[in-house]
Structure formats: C-alpha cells, structure tokens
Design an enzyme around this catalytic site. Sequence first.
Site, PDB file in Angstrom:
ATOM      1  N   TYR A 138     -23.801   7.256  36.025  1.00 51.75           N
ATOM      2  CA  TYR A 138     -23.799   5.793  36.115  1.00 51.75           C
ATOM      3  C   TYR A 138     -23.666   5.113  34.748  1.00 51.75           C
ATOM      4  O   TYR A 138     -24.177   4.028  34.526  1.00 51.75           O
ATOM      5  CB  TYR A 138     -25.077   5.317  36.826  1.00 51.75           C
ATOM      6  CG  TYR A 138     -25.150   5.796  38.257  1.00 51.75           C
ATOM      7  CD1 TYR A 138     -24.546   5.086  39.288  1.00 51.75           C
ATOM      8  CD2 TYR A 138     -25.787   6.994  38.573  1.00 51.75           C
ATOM      9  CE1 TYR A 138     -24.591   5.531  40.596  1.00 51.75           C
ATOM     10  CE2 TYR A 138     -25.836   7.456  39.871  1.00 51.75           C
ATOM     11  CZ  TYR A 138     -25.241   6.727  40.888  1.00 51.75           C
ATOM     12  OH  TYR A 138     -25.282   7.175  42.189  1.00 51.75           O
ATOM     13  N   HIS A 153     -20.224  11.759  62.418  1.00 52.10           N
ATOM     14  CA  HIS A 153     -20.671  10.851  61.361  1.00 52.10           C
ATOM     15  C   HIS A 153     -19.449  10.150  60.767  1.00 52.10           C
ATOM     16  O   HIS A 153     -18.495  10.788  60.315  1.00 52.10           O
ATOM     17  CB  HIS A 153     -21.407  11.627  60.276  1.00 52.10           C
ATOM     18  CG  HIS A 153     -22.018  10.754  59.236  1.00 52.10           C
ATOM     19  ND1 HIS A 153     -23.266  10.182  59.379  1.00 52.10           N
ATOM     20  CD2 HIS A 153     -21.536  10.312  58.053  1.00 52.10           C
ATOM     21  CE1 HIS A 153     -23.535   9.445  58.316  1.00 52.10           C
ATOM     22  NE2 HIS A 153     -22.500   9.511  57.492  1.00 52.10           N
ATOM     23  N   ALA A 154     -19.472   8.817  60.766  1.00 51.46           N
ATOM     24  CA  ALA A 154     -18.302   8.039  60.346  1.00 51.46           C
ATOM     25  C   ALA A 154     -17.967   8.291  58.880  1.00 51.46           C
ATOM     26  O   ALA A 154     -18.848   8.326  58.025  1.00 51.46           O
ATOM     27  CB  ALA A 154     -18.554   6.554  60.569  1.00 51.46           C
ATOM     28  N   HIS A 186     -16.624  -1.420  57.320  1.00 51.92           N
ATOM     29  CA  HIS A 186     -17.135  -0.659  56.177  1.00 51.92           C
ATOM     30  C   HIS A 186     -16.203   0.495  55.820  1.00 51.92           C
ATOM     31  O   HIS A 186     -15.805   0.651  54.656  1.00 51.92           O
ATOM     32  CB  HIS A 186     -18.534  -0.126  56.478  1.00 51.92           C
ATOM     33  CG  HIS A 186     -19.028   0.865  55.475  1.00 51.92           C
ATOM     34  ND1 HIS A 186     -19.667   0.489  54.326  1.00 51.92           N
ATOM     35  CD2 HIS A 186     -18.943   2.229  55.435  1.00 51.92           C
ATOM     36  CE1 HIS A 186     -19.967   1.566  53.612  1.00 51.92           C
ATOM     37  NE2 HIS A 186     -19.542   2.630  54.272  1.00 51.92           N
ATOM     38  N   GLU A 187     -15.867   1.330  56.799  1.00 48.54           N
ATOM     39  CA  GLU A 187     -15.042   2.505  56.514  1.00 48.54           C
ATOM     40  C   GLU A 187     -13.653   2.115  56.022  1.00 48.54           C
ATOM     41  O   GLU A 187     -13.099   2.754  55.123  1.00 48.54           O
ATOM     42  CB  GLU A 187     -14.943   3.404  57.750  1.00 48.54           C
ATOM     43  CG  GLU A 187     -16.262   4.002  58.213  1.00 48.54           C
ATOM     44  CD  GLU A 187     -16.961   4.845  57.158  1.00 48.54           C
ATOM     45  OE1 GLU A 187     -16.299   5.302  56.192  1.00 48.54           O
ATOM     46  OE2 GLU A 187     -18.180   5.039  57.285  1.00 48.54           O
ATOM     47  N   HIS A 190     -13.393   1.663  52.316  1.00 51.59           N
ATOM     48  CA  HIS A 190     -13.090   2.863  51.533  1.00 51.59           C
ATOM     49  C   HIS A 190     -11.587   3.097  51.466  1.00 51.59           C
ATOM     50  O   HIS A 190     -11.027   3.406  50.411  1.00 51.59           O
ATOM     51  CB  HIS A 190     -13.748   4.085  52.180  1.00 51.59           C
ATOM     52  CG  HIS A 190     -15.240   4.125  52.072  1.00 51.59           C
ATOM     53  ND1 HIS A 190     -15.917   4.030  50.879  1.00 51.59           N
ATOM     54  CD2 HIS A 190     -16.197   4.296  53.023  1.00 51.59           C
ATOM     55  CE1 HIS A 190     -17.215   4.141  51.090  1.00 51.59           C
ATOM     56  NE2 HIS A 190     -17.415   4.282  52.390  1.00 51.59           N
ATOM     57  N   GLU A 232     -19.223   2.373  48.356  1.00 48.27           N
ATOM     58  CA  GLU A 232     -19.898   2.008  49.590  1.00 48.27           C
ATOM     59  C   GLU A 232     -19.950   0.487  49.780  1.00 48.27           C
ATOM     60  O   GLU A 232     -19.995  -0.012  50.903  1.00 48.27           O
ATOM     61  CB  GLU A 232     -21.316   2.580  49.610  1.00 48.27           C
ATOM     62  CG  GLU A 232     -21.383   4.098  49.549  1.00 48.27           C
ATOM     63  CD  GLU A 232     -20.652   4.776  50.697  1.00 48.27           C
ATOM     64  OE1 GLU A 232     -20.596   4.192  51.802  1.00 48.27           O
ATOM     65  OE2 GLU A 232     -20.132   5.884  50.488  1.00 48.27           O
ATOM     66  N   TRP A 251     -41.544  14.610  52.128  1.00 52.10           N
ATOM     67  CA  TRP A 251     -40.645  13.672  52.804  1.00 52.10           C
ATOM     68  C   TRP A 251     -41.435  12.535  53.443  1.00 52.10           C
ATOM     69  O   TRP A 251     -41.138  11.359  53.254  1.00 52.10           O
ATOM     70  CB  TRP A 251     -39.828  14.421  53.854  1.00 52.10           C
ATOM     71  CG  TRP A 251     -38.909  13.603  54.705  1.00 52.10           C
ATOM     72  CD1 TRP A 251     -39.137  13.185  55.980  1.00 52.10           C
ATOM     73  CD2 TRP A 251     -37.604  13.116  54.363  1.00 52.10           C
ATOM     74  NE1 TRP A 251     -38.064  12.484  56.468  1.00 52.10           N
ATOM     75  CE2 TRP A 251     -37.101  12.419  55.504  1.00 52.10           C
ATOM     76  CE3 TRP A 251     -36.806  13.200  53.229  1.00 52.10           C
ATOM     77  CZ2 TRP A 251     -35.841  11.814  55.510  1.00 52.10           C
ATOM     78  CZ3 TRP A 251     -35.542  12.607  53.242  1.00 52.10           C
ATOM     79  CH2 TRP A 251     -35.083  11.917  54.365  1.00 52.10           C
ATOM     80  N   HIS A 304     -26.923  13.329  55.500  1.00 51.56           N
ATOM     81  CA  HIS A 304     -26.601  13.414  54.083  1.00 51.56           C
ATOM     82  C   HIS A 304     -27.386  14.493  53.349  1.00 51.56           C
ATOM     83  O   HIS A 304     -27.009  14.887  52.245  1.00 51.56           O
ATOM     84  CB  HIS A 304     -26.835  12.053  53.433  1.00 51.56           C
ATOM     85  CG  HIS A 304     -25.979  10.971  54.019  1.00 51.56           C
ATOM     86  ND1 HIS A 304     -26.225  10.445  55.265  1.00 51.56           N
ATOM     87  CD2 HIS A 304     -24.888  10.323  53.536  1.00 51.56           C
ATOM     88  CE1 HIS A 304     -25.308   9.529  55.537  1.00 51.56           C
ATOM     89  NE2 HIS A 304     -24.494   9.428  54.523  1.00 51.56           N
ATOM     90  N   ARG A 319     -26.414   5.830  46.183  1.00 55.23           N
ATOM     91  CA  ARG A 319     -25.225   4.975  46.260  1.00 55.23           C
ATOM     92  C   ARG A 319     -25.358   3.919  47.346  1.00 55.23           C
ATOM     93  O   ARG A 319     -24.857   2.803  47.197  1.00 55.23           O
ATOM     94  CB  ARG A 319     -23.986   5.837  46.544  1.00 55.23           C
ATOM     95  CG  ARG A 319     -24.043   6.567  47.868  1.00 55.23           C
ATOM     96  CD  ARG A 319     -22.906   7.569  48.035  1.00 55.23           C
ATOM     97  NE  ARG A 319     -22.972   8.587  47.003  1.00 55.23           N
ATOM     98  CZ  ARG A 319     -22.079   9.563  46.870  1.00 55.23           C
ATOM     99  NH1 ARG A 319     -21.053   9.634  47.704  1.00 55.23           N
ATOM    100  NH2 ARG A 319     -22.197  10.455  45.921  1.00 55.23           N
ATOM    101  N   TYR A 320     -26.018   4.256  48.451  1.00 56.44           N
ATOM    102  CA  TYR A 320     -26.143   3.301  49.553  1.00 56.44           C
ATOM    103  C   TYR A 320     -27.153   2.210  49.215  1.00 56.44           C
ATOM    104  O   TYR A 320     -26.982   1.052  49.616  1.00 56.44           O
ATOM    105  CB  TYR A 320     -26.530   4.029  50.841  1.00 56.44           C
ATOM    106  CG  TYR A 320     -25.530   5.084  51.248  1.00 56.44           C
ATOM    107  CD1 TYR A 320     -24.307   4.727  51.812  1.00 56.44           C
ATOM    108  CD2 TYR A 320     -25.794   6.439  51.049  1.00 56.44           C
ATOM    109  CE1 TYR A 320     -23.380   5.691  52.168  1.00 56.44           C
ATOM    110  CE2 TYR A 320     -24.873   7.411  51.408  1.00 56.44           C
ATOM    111  CZ  TYR A 320     -23.667   7.033  51.960  1.00 56.44           C
ATOM    112  OH  TYR A 320     -22.741   7.981  52.310  1.00 56.44           O
TER     113      TYR A 320
END
Length: 613
Positions: A223, A353-354, A383-384, A387, A411, A484, A512, A521-522
């Site tokens: 980054y 998964h999209a 969204h997709e 990209h 994203e 978690w 993921h 990133r999201y």
Amino acid sequence: MKKTTLLAATAALALTTGLTAVAVAQAPAPPPAAAPAATPTPEEAKAFIDKAEADLAKLSEYVNKSSWVRATYITEDTMFLEAKAGAEATTLATDLAVQAAKYDKTAADPVTRRKLDILKRALVLPAPQRPGAADQMATIASRLDSIYSTGKFEFKGKQITLNDAEDVLAESRDPEELKAAWEGWHSISPKMTADYAQLVELANEGSKQLGYADTGALWRSGYDMEPDAFAAETDRLWSQVEPFYENLHCYVRAKLNAQYGDAVQPKTGPIRADLLGNMWAQQWGNIYPIVKPADDTAGYSLDKLLVEKGYDPLKMVKTGENFYSSLGMAPLPETFWTRSQITRPEGREVVCHASAWDLDDRDDIRIKMCTKVNAEDFYTVHHELGHNYYQRAYKDQPYIFKGGANDGFHEAIGDFVGLSALTPTYLNQVGILDKVPGTEGDTPFLLKMALDKIAFMPFGLMVDRWRWQVYDGSVKPADYNKAWWALKLKYQGITPPGPRPADAFDPGAKYHVPANVPYTRYFLAHVYQFQFHRAACKQAGWTGPLHRCSVYGNKAVGAKFNKMMEMGQSKPWPDELEAFTGERRTDASAVTEYFKPLNTWLIKQNKGQKCGW
C-alpha cells in the site's frame, strides 16, 4: 471480487488483484557463497523488467483459462489442470520476485523502480524456493477452494448448498431453523484445517526468504507505506466509523430482542450471528423487515420491484452495463455475453462466488455469478462490472501496471457506481421505481444502506486481523477458531448461535479464507467508494444530501473517473486518489457525512438502551 492477469491468477487461482504467486517448483539450489557481485546497472534493471513482463504476459492467458475452467466446471481433472498451471505460474512469479531484489541498490529510472517494487511486494502466498513447493501449494490451494465450492450438508432431510442455506438465513424467522442452517454450512470447513495450517507454514517460510517477517507483513506492504503504518492507518479509519456502528448494533439488537425474546436474543451483550440474515453476519439488509422504522410508510422492496418489472438475470446485467454506458464508457464486448457465467448451470459443480475476470489482459472480460433476481445481486452486478470496466480502462498499461492503484481501489470502483445504482433517483430513472419518495423515505433508505455498508466494515477489518495473527504465529492451529470468535466479538459484537465443536474451523466457512484472498481491500473499498461518491457529486454540481445523489448519465464525471482508472497501478495510490477526488488521504468522513441523518435518528431510538457489548 475481481480476477485479472497472471499477477493475480496464481495462489488459489481465485485471487483478486496484484501479483499473486504461491511458490517455486524445481528451483535450483543456491550457489556457493562468492564474492559480492557488482551492483547491476540501470540498463540491466530495465532489461530484466522488460523480459519479466514479456514472460508473465505470455503465460497469463493459459493460467487464467485453466482457472476459469476449474471454477465453472469442478472435477478432479480440472482441479489437476488448474494446479499444474498454477505451479508453472508461481515458479515464474516467485523467481522474478527473488531476482527483482537484486536491483534494490540500482539507480533505476522511476518507472522501472516501481515495477521492481510491485514484483517484490505483491506476492500473496510465496513459498520456499525448493523443489516441489509450487506443486504442493497449488494442489492444496485448489483443493481448499474446491472443498468450499462443492460443500453441501443435510437440512430437513435433503442435501443443500451454500446458496440454499443463504436463502434460509435471509428469509426464515424460525431461530431453530436459522441455527440449523448456520451450523450446517459451518460443518463443511473442519476438513480444511490441516491443509490450511500447512499452507500458512509454507507461505511464511517463503515470505521470510523474500525478506518479510511473515506473510501478513508481506500483505500489508502493498500500500505504498510500511506494513506497520498501514495497520495503524486502518485502525484510524475504523475509529472514524466505530461509534456509528455501535449505534446501529444497539438499535438492531433491540429489534431482534423484540422479535425473538430474551431466550434467543438478550437485550444486552453481543448479537447471535445467525439472526442477522447473512451466513457471516457481514451484511444485515435481509432483516430489514424486522428492524424497519415504525413509520416506514414510504418504503419499497427492491426485491419485489425487480420481480414485478419482469427482470431476469440477463436483464440485471444489461441494466448494469447501461449505467456505465451512461457515463460515456463503451459497451461490453460481445464475448462478454457469450463467455460469462451469469446463472448457475445445471448438471455440474461450479464456484458461485461472484467474480469478474480478465482472461487475456485486454478484451476477454467476463463475470462469473449464479445470479438471482434480488436487490443483493442487482448491486453485485454493478459491483462486478466495475472490475471489468477498470480492467478494460488500464489494458494499454505495461503488463505490471495492469491492476488497481491498490486492491481497495479495485473493489471500490463498482461499489462507487452501486451507491448511485441503489438510490431511488436511479431506480426511477431506469423505470424500476415509479415514484421517488420524499424526505419521509430518507430514514428507511439510509437504514437499509447502513445494514449493508456500515454493518460490513468491522467484518471487513477482522478477517485479515485474524490472518495477520495466524501468520505471525501468535495464533496456533489449535486456537484458530477461538481467535476467530474473539475478533468477531471485539469488532462486530457477534457470537455464535451455540457452543462450537472442538474441531470447528469457522474461518473456512468464508470463501476468502480457503481461497486465500486478502480481505482488508473490502474494508478500504467501503471508505474509498464514499470518497469517490462525494467527489463525483461535487463535480456534478449536486447540492443536496449525499444519499440522494446519482451520477447516472453524467459523462463529465465518467470521463474524469475513467482517466483515473486508465492509470492502473502506474502511480502510487495517493496520486490516483487525488486525480479524481483532489484528496491524498483515505478519509472515512465521507462515510459519516453520508449517514449523518441516520446516526442522529439512531441515537434517539437508542435512548434508554445499554449499548455496547
């Protein structure tokens, strides 16, 4: 989620941006120690980069297509082919990363220096430079992804998929049914634990050989800042939004308590994960009917409107394309429509998964979805496609610069468009909504948006917080699940619906994680999209509240936005952020500005409640 170029096609072969390589297979043993070599010349550095780009580009389409075939037709054979292609790709990518370090002290020109840095820092899962490592890691990665994608469990006497289970979580109001569906899906992941732990061990060994403390440090290095500085930056951004999230959590918890009673959802403490309408409690929009304002007289259901207006999956995608066309961008190529997976095919296993794909690094762009006619997928389509339009915008960049300014940018592109696409203004413009509600519709609209956008942000942060702890060794395999849920509680105020089994591996129930896709990133995208939106609305001359602004049809905004996208990753991300927004720092104040009217309303609703957990 997006997938593009060989630099983003290896590892689990479903990663989303940057140089994603797993390991080196058949790498030669290091030569005996010798006298220090002379510092390579700038000319040698440029020659190395030129050849590296040519070699990566040559292999890219083969790797991408092998991954596409496995994702859209899962068999033992396609898993083998994908793993083989991945091993070849990662051998090359990791070898190039190692070689790039030889030019650290070379006075290379700025373009070559940036390309060298990208080669070194953007590996997702580097592995030990020894024979067989690439084959081993690619096989594990493909197996993990396929375990997830083919997962089924018994529910009410029949085998169901994640898609089916998601429908139960979204629609059922029976807490026992919700618990059964939630626990059923989470039962698929214990079989991943050993593979996942082995992958972590190998990746860490490879990361250290590249000069990183561990794989988490490698991820944080991408980054244009130091890894520790990046972690601190995400903490700063979360601190801007956290108070609003706590208000939303408090309000939703009270509504769930009223719906289910103290025995299911207590009035205080954390919220039970399976009650929030989403398998991972990452977005809560599906429970809007439970938490809607008492005076929601101007509300509407986009789910119902899409059905009433005769939408099917293809029409949803065509509508998304129309938005980008309205900004002045060229239509999608014909091959997009003939090669994409828009609906779930019959008779074979696929990854639902999209994701968005660029298979030849130029014009063969596609999406892979199992699209349903509902509000969630209406947004996902926009969204997709973001990209895909980003991929096409930077197609003329040199190979290594074919990528987002950082992975959060990639994203955020489609999410930025989605902020306009969900407004009543836009829905009216495209004929889905007959009449735009007045100001009485603002609170319902903002609450729906917050249930997805604000509810997501702590989840977007904690997934990689967990992995950073796994990679730095502070969390061992025996404590994977305990750690978690500790983070789920800390950031989200969420708890499981019941005690977890001793062998549970609940991180593996989120795509993921087994697919090894970095997740911060999201979180960043949920900040950038509002910064983009605020800047675009100012450019469009909008003077009203941000949540009512739609830039649909504004070609001037589209032209400026496309210019930023065309830069790919050729410049540090602050330069590219400034090119469109005029700002050089990520700033979540655009998020709080957008939702300010709702936050004021939530504070009033929560009066007398004991917020927090």
